[in-house]
Design an enzyme around this catalytic site. Sequence first.
Site, short mmCIF file in Angstrom:
data_model
loop_
_atom_site.label_atom_id
_atom_site.label_comp_id
_atom_site.label_asym_id
_atom_site.label_seq_id
_atom_site.Cartn_x
_atom_site.Cartn_y
_atom_site.Cartn_z
N LYS A 41 -69.11 8.34 51.28
CA LYS A 41 -69.15 7.22 51.75
C LYS A 41 -69.09 6.13 50.63
CE LYS A 41 -71.35 7.14 56.10
NZ LYS A 41 -72.16 6.72 57.48
N ARG A 90 -74.85 1.10 68.68
CA ARG A 90 -74.91 -0.55 68.94
C ARG A 90 -73.99 -0.90 69.53
NH1 ARG A 90 -73.94 0.42 62.54
NH2 ARG A 90 -72.24 1.09 63.07
N SER A 128 -75.43 -1.50 57.56
CA SER A 128 -75.85 -1.26 56.06
C SER A 128 -74.27 -1.56 55.40
CB SER A 128 -75.12 0.24 55.62
OG SER A 128 -76.92 0.49 55.84
#
Length: 162
Positions: A41, A90, A128
């Site tokens: 990532k 989410r 994030s």
Amino acid sequence: MKIGIYPGTFDPITHGHTDIITRSLRVFDKVVVAVAPNPAKHPLFNLTERLEMVTLVMKDLTQVDVTAFEGLLVDYVARSGAHAIIRGLRAISDFEHEFQMALINRKLAKNVETVFLMPSEEYSYLSSTIIKDVAQHGGPLTEFLHPDVARRLEERIRSLKQ
């Protein structure tokens, strides 16, 4: 004692993460926030920095431990004596990936359950990645992050622009 593991990169930890951790304490006696290195990532903060920030944000919750882990999550869950993996959902877009991960984890370790929690509505859009984008463009961060985490993110963005 029921123990849940909440794994993630936490680059950086947001109010959405904190919401899931707090809500998971309604289900588990103890929650272990397991911070993953996840170099794929390309995190903005190194593992030590992310552990520091998560520890800072969680300092008042005595039922929460913060640690790092590497390798297969199900192996870490087994070593830690935990009962389940905690994952936040989410939106529907999260579901497919999380569902696949839960199924492979179940295949690898039949006794490990995955518990999905939805965040409070006010955090359902928060990630994030989005927060780092807001920071890149000089947007306000304290609505989304602990003030010390917001400060660290602003400092990191400034240092990258120099």
